[in-house]
Design a protein around this motif. Structure first.
Motif, PDB file in Angstrom:
ATOM      1  N   UNK A 278       0.815  -1.211   0.000  1.00 52.48           N
ATOM      2  CA  UNK A 278       0.000   0.000   0.000  1.00 52.48           C
ATOM      3  C   UNK A 278       0.855   1.271   0.000  1.00 52.48           C
ATOM      4  N   UNK A 279       2.147   1.128   0.191  1.00 52.70           N
ATOM      5  CA  UNK A 279       3.019   2.293   0.314  1.00 52.70           C
ATOM      6  C   UNK A 279       3.763   2.609  -0.983  1.00 52.70           C
ATOM      7  N   UNK A 280       3.363   1.956  -2.067  1.00 50.50           N
ATOM      8  CA  UNK A 280       4.115   2.147  -3.308  1.00 50.50           C
ATOM      9  C   UNK A 280       4.105   3.610  -3.748  1.00 50.50           C
ATOM     10  N   UNK A 281       2.929   4.217  -3.852  1.00 53.63           N
ATOM     11  CA  UNK A 281       2.856   5.603  -4.338  1.00 53.63           C
ATOM     12  C   UNK A 281       3.496   6.597  -3.368  1.00 53.63           C
ATOM     13  N   UNK A 282       3.235   6.504  -2.032  1.00 58.93           N
ATOM     14  CA  UNK A 282       3.957   7.408  -1.127  1.00 58.93           C
ATOM     15  C   UNK A 282       5.470   7.264  -1.229  1.00 58.93           C
ATOM     16  N   UNK A 283       5.937   6.021  -1.354  1.00 59.79           N
ATOM     17  CA  UNK A 283       7.380   5.782  -1.474  1.00 59.79           C
ATOM     18  C   UNK A 283       7.928   6.406  -2.751  1.00 59.79           C
ATOM     19  N   UNK A 284       7.241   6.195  -3.852  1.00 56.72           N
ATOM     20  CA  UNK A 284       7.682   6.750  -5.136  1.00 56.72           C
ATOM     21  C   UNK A 284       7.687   8.271  -5.087  1.00 56.72           C
ATOM     22  N   UNK A 285       6.674   8.861  -4.444  1.00 59.25           N
ATOM     23  CA  UNK A 285       6.595  10.318  -4.346  1.00 59.25           C
ATOM     24  C   UNK A 285       7.759  10.874  -3.538  1.00 59.25           C
ATOM     25  N   UNK A 286       8.060  10.246  -2.402  1.00 62.61           N
ATOM     26  CA  UNK A 286       9.184  10.697  -1.573  1.00 62.61           C
ATOM     27  C   UNK A 286      10.490  10.616  -2.362  1.00 62.61           C
ATOM     28  N   UNK A 287      10.684   9.506  -3.072  1.00 64.07           N
ATOM     29  CA  UNK A 287      11.929   9.317  -3.827  1.00 64.07           C
ATOM     30  C   UNK A 287      12.061  10.358  -4.937  1.00 64.07           C
ATOM     31  N   UNK A 288      11.008  10.547  -5.716  1.00 65.88           N
ATOM     32  CA  UNK A 288      11.092  11.476  -6.838  1.00 65.88           C
ATOM     33  C   UNK A 288      11.235  12.918  -6.364  1.00 65.88           C
ATOM     34  N   UNK A 289      10.454  13.290  -5.331  1.00 60.89           N
ATOM     35  CA  UNK A 289      10.563  14.656  -4.827  1.00 60.89           C
ATOM     36  C   UNK A 289      11.936  14.884  -4.197  1.00 60.89           C
ATOM     37  N   UNK A 290      12.440  13.876  -3.485  1.00 60.31           N
ATOM     38  CA  UNK A 290      13.774  13.996  -2.911  1.00 60.31           C
ATOM     39  C   UNK A 290      14.840  14.171  -3.973  1.00 60.31           C
ATOM     40  N   UNK A 291      14.726  13.406  -5.055  1.00 57.32           N
ATOM     41  CA  UNK A 291      15.700  13.525  -6.149  1.00 57.32           C
ATOM     42  C   UNK A 291      15.622  14.900  -6.801  1.00 57.32           C
ATOM     43  N   UNK A 292      14.404  15.359  -7.068  1.00 56.24           N
ATOM     44  CA  UNK A 292      14.233  16.657  -7.719  1.00 56.24           C
ATOM     45  C   UNK A 292      14.771  17.770  -6.841  1.00 56.24           C
ATOM     46  N   UNK A 293      14.368  17.765  -5.560  1.00 54.28           N
ATOM     47  CA  UNK A 293      14.787  18.832  -4.648  1.00 54.28           C
ATOM     48  C   UNK A 293      16.305  18.861  -4.485  1.00 54.28           C
ATOM     49  N   UNK A 294      16.903  17.690  -4.277  1.00 51.36           N
ATOM     50  CA  UNK A 294      18.345  17.660  -4.009  1.00 51.36           C
ATOM     51  C   UNK A 294      19.155  18.103  -5.220  1.00 51.36           C
ATOM     52  N   UNK A 295      18.774  17.647  -6.411  1.00 48.40           N
ATOM     53  CA  UNK A 295      19.548  18.000  -7.595  1.00 48.40           C
ATOM     54  C   UNK A 295      19.299  19.445  -8.035  1.00 48.40           C
ATOM     55  N   UNK A 296      18.070  19.940  -7.847  1.00 48.25           N
ATOM     56  CA  UNK A 296      17.827  21.358  -8.125  1.00 48.25           C
ATOM     57  C   UNK A 296      18.632  22.231  -7.164  1.00 48.25           C
ATOM     58  N   UNK A 297      18.652  21.819  -5.907  1.00 48.97           N
ATOM     59  CA  UNK A 297      19.416  22.560  -4.898  1.00 48.97           C
ATOM     60  C   UNK A 297      20.908  22.547  -5.246  1.00 48.97           C
ATOM     61  N   UNK A 298      21.414  21.399  -5.659  1.00 46.39           N
ATOM     62  CA  UNK A 298      22.832  21.303  -6.013  1.00 46.39           C
ATOM     63  C   UNK A 298      23.159  22.182  -7.217  1.00 46.39           C
ATOM     64  N   UNK A 299      22.241  22.271  -8.163  1.00 49.20           N
ATOM     65  CA  UNK A 299      22.466  23.130  -9.326  1.00 49.20           C
ATOM     66  C   UNK A 299      22.489  24.605  -8.931  1.00 49.20           C
ATOM     67  N   UNK A 300      21.604  24.983  -7.996  1.00 47.58           N
ATOM     68  CA  UNK A 300      21.615  26.358  -7.494  1.00 47.58           C
ATOM     69  C   UNK A 300      22.961  26.662  -6.830  1.00 47.58           C
ATOM     70  N   UNK A 301      23.450  25.710  -6.018  1.00 45.50           N
ATOM     71  CA  UNK A 301      24.737  25.893  -5.342  1.00 45.50           C
ATOM     72  C   UNK A 301      25.877  25.996  -6.349  1.00 45.50           C
ATOM     73  N   UNK A 302      25.830  25.218  -7.421  1.00 40.58           N
ATOM     74  CA  UNK A 302      26.871  25.287  -8.450  1.00 40.58           C
ATOM     75  C   UNK A 302      26.931  26.670  -9.081  1.00 40.58           C
ATOM     76  N   UNK A 303      25.756  27.264  -9.308  1.00 37.85           N
ATOM     77  CA  UNK A 303      25.716  28.575  -9.941  1.00 37.85           C
ATOM     78  C   UNK A 303      26.205  29.684  -9.011  1.00 37.85           C
ATOM     79  N   UNK A 304      26.142  29.455  -7.698  1.00 37.78           N
ATOM     80  CA  UNK A 304      26.566  30.470  -6.733  1.00 37.78           C
ATOM     81  C   UNK A 304      28.025  30.328  -6.340  1.00 37.78           C
ATOM     82  N   UNK A 305      28.586  29.154  -6.547  1.00 40.10           N
ATOM     83  CA  UNK A 305      29.939  28.874  -6.072  1.00 40.10           C
ATOM     84  C   UNK A 305      30.884  28.634  -7.243  1.00 40.10           C
ATOM     85  N   UNK A 306      32.158  28.872  -7.017  1.00 40.88           N
ATOM     86  CA  UNK A 306      33.177  28.611  -8.031  1.00 40.88           C
ATOM     87  C   UNK A 306      33.830  27.244  -7.829  1.00 40.88           C
TER      88      UNK A 306
END
Length: 580
Positions: A278-306
């Motif tokens: 029963x936890x398939x969709x909640x699990x998938x949502x957490x994984x996908x949102x976590x991946x999106x948030x972390x990689x978007x955040x890392x890209x923001x940090x790349x643009x701010x840092x040398x």
């Protein structure tokens, strides 16, 4: 340092190479002091946010602190970014609260562990780059929707309401606010609004064009105070004011009994395969949102840092490990956090050591200053989260919608409305489906069939019985209808159809089937089909599937002149179809 088990050596896997190992190879004392300063600054910022995110998610405040400590340490130590800070994030509030309400805390822990496994597998199999393919309209839509839901979830604390339970859905929360409106507490509202005003004013006081006089700006006290993060400042001032005036408002101590002054203990959640199903969709949502948030955040940090740009696959593997470990100590889902990462960069961080210091600083607060946290008013944390929600949303995108096409507007607004009114999981699913459908429609419009020769007037050497058409774009399942309609455009005198495919980029299996169906339809009318100037991909597909034999090797030629010569010879020959 890279490690892969021998049984995986035959696969193209991402090496496990934390950025920390590379950073320590050229580390020195100067960088250490910079990282310590940045880590302590981020720790001060993370303290109120970690507690606020946990409370808004429907769990105890220490769950947020333990997540910031454990997941923050692991993400920095094992991640692929030099400056990213991990921990509980505002984007997870809506998801976590919904899972706790629907499935319970134990299933939230299980779902987080499983999501961690998915994240690790995504990094291991080099799927980090796929996150970039999610349309920006979907990201903006659900980000703004989450911001609205975070703000809505804090109305209860802002107004001082204390219903026995809160539903996770938008309409249900509005109904509860109205039902318990008689519990309105003006002191809570005053504290929350004062917190909001303070957070908006604080950074502007110390800006170069601030209202403070120049003489005051040159003092040492001014320099020290200006470095104090706004959330921590309002937490101290509003908490002190509440204690001194003995204001009748709910605090962490009155609602949760304070925060344990100890390290988190190992917790083993109840596990069953029936529950996992029963936890398939909640699990998938957490994984996908976590991946999106972390990689978007890392890209923001790349643009701010040398510093060197992040490794998305290593970052996902670190996020996965953190989310697999943290729940066993009572933690909640964790990901990269933009506000804390930006603070880390601006504070001068030079390596993942700063993130490790931030986690150790939070641990020290828990062990030493936990009793003080019980005095924090919940209305103040609500004000901090309202400010976070405001900064989280990209509201200017709504004002620019008229600049974009109908597809972009539909996906962004649709995802936003579905996130607010229904559910984030539904919003992302429907948003992706809409994006795919619009993309298919757009690609289908790019496929064209245009006549090149239409009788003797254009090519006198060719009889009227020959028609030549040029194919443009990609012949795939969304565009085959145009090819299927071609026979209806031919007159009874036509005996040969030539398709010039120099500008045909690609063909999928549905497109190939449409070509074979076109040949059969034409053959029933005693009309030959000739293909010429095929690019590598279509020609390779024909040969791999042996459909070149079905179409006839003599009817697949290199150039248009060859096709015209072949068409002349076919006029006197009957059509012979081959088995497909």
């Amino acid at each position: 340092m890279a490690y892969s088990p021998s049984w995986l050596s035959g696969l193209d896997l991402a090496p496990f190479r934390p950025r920390l190992v590379e950073a320590l190879q050229s580390y020195d004392r100067e960088r250490l002091w910079r990282d310590i300063g940045a880590g302590l600054t981020v720790g001060i910022v993370a303290l109120p946010l970690a507690m606020a995110f946990a409370i808004a998610s429907g769990v105890k405040p220490e769950a947020g602190l333990f997540t910031a400590i454990i997941a923050g340490f692991l993400i920095s130590a094992l991640g692929g970014s030099s400056v990213q800070i991990g921990g509980p994030a505002g984007a997870f509030i809506v998801i976590v609260y919904g899972i706790v309400q629907r499935y319970g805390l134990a299933n939230l822990l299980i779902s987080t562990v499983l999501a961690g496994g998915i994240l690790f597998a995504m990094g291991l199999f080099k799927l980090g780059v796929l996150v970039r393919y999610i349309p920006v309209s979907i990201v903006i839509g659900f980000t703004n929707g989450i911001a609205v839901l975070i703000a809505l979830s804090q109305v209860k604390e802002l107004l001082g309401l204390h219903p026995p339970s809160m539903p996770a859905d938008f309409v249900g929360q509005i109904r509860i606010f109205w039902q318990y409106r008689d519990q309105f507490n003006p002191y809570a509202l005053g504290l929350g609004l004062a917190t909001l005003v303070g957070l908006f004013i604080w950074p502007r006081l110390f800006s170069p064009n601030g209202v403070l006089p120049p003489a005051l700006r040159r003092t040492r006290v001014f320099g020290l105070v200006s470095r104090m993060p706004g959330p921590m400042m309002v937490l101290l001032t509003m908490g002190t004011l509440t204690t001194m005036l003995d204001l009748p408002v709910a605090t962490i101590g009155s609602k949760f009994g304070g925060i344990p002054r100890s390290l988190p203990s190992l917790v083993w959640p109840d596990f069953s395969w029936e529950g996992v199903r029963h936890l398939f969709m909640p699990t998938f949502t957490i994984a996908m949102l976590g991946a999106i948030e972390s990689l978007l955040c890392a890209r923001v940090a790349d643009n701010m840092s040398e510093l060197r740009r992040h490794d998305p696959n290593q970052e996902l593997m670190a996020q996965g490990i953190a989310n697999m470990v943290t729940p066993f100590f009572g933690g909640i889902p964790a990901t990269g956090t933009i506000a804390r990462t930006v603070t880390n960069v601006r504070a001068g961080a030079s390596s993942p050591v700063a993130g490790i210091v931030h986690a150790l600083a939070l641990l020290l607060v828990v062990l030493v200053a936990a009793p003080l946290a019980s005095l924090v008013p919940l209305a103040v944390l609500a004000g901090i989260l309202l400010y976070t929600a405001w900064n989280m949303g990209e509201w200017h995108e709504f004002l620019k919608l008229r600049q974009y096409n109908y597809t972009y507007r539909t996906i962004l607004v649709g995802t936003f409305v579905l996130t607010v009114v229904f559910d984030l999981t539904v919003a992302v699913e429907v948003g992706l489906v809409m994006a795919c459908l619009f993309f298919i429609y757009r690609m289908s419009t790019l496929f064209r069939i245009e006549p090149v020769l239409d009788g003797p007037a254009h090519w006198p050497a060719v009889p009227e019985q020959v028609r030549v058409y040029r194919l443009y774009g990609s012949l795939f399942f969304g565009a085959v209808g145009k090819l299927e309609a071609l026979p209806d455009q031919l007159g009874d005198e036509v005996r040969v159809v030539v398709l010039e495919a120099q500008r045909l980029i690609s063909v999928d299996t549905s497109g190939l089937d449409a070509l074979l169906q076109l040949q059969r339809t034409l053959a029933r009318r005693d009309v030959h089909l000739v293909l010429c100037e095929l690019n590598d991909q279509p020609l390779s597909l024909l040969k791999r599937t042996h459909r070149d034999d079905t179409l006839g090797a003599d009817k697949i030629v290199h150039s248009l002149p060859e096709a015209m010569a072949q068409a002349g010879s076919l006029l006197t020959r009957p059509v012979i179809t081959r088995a497909s």
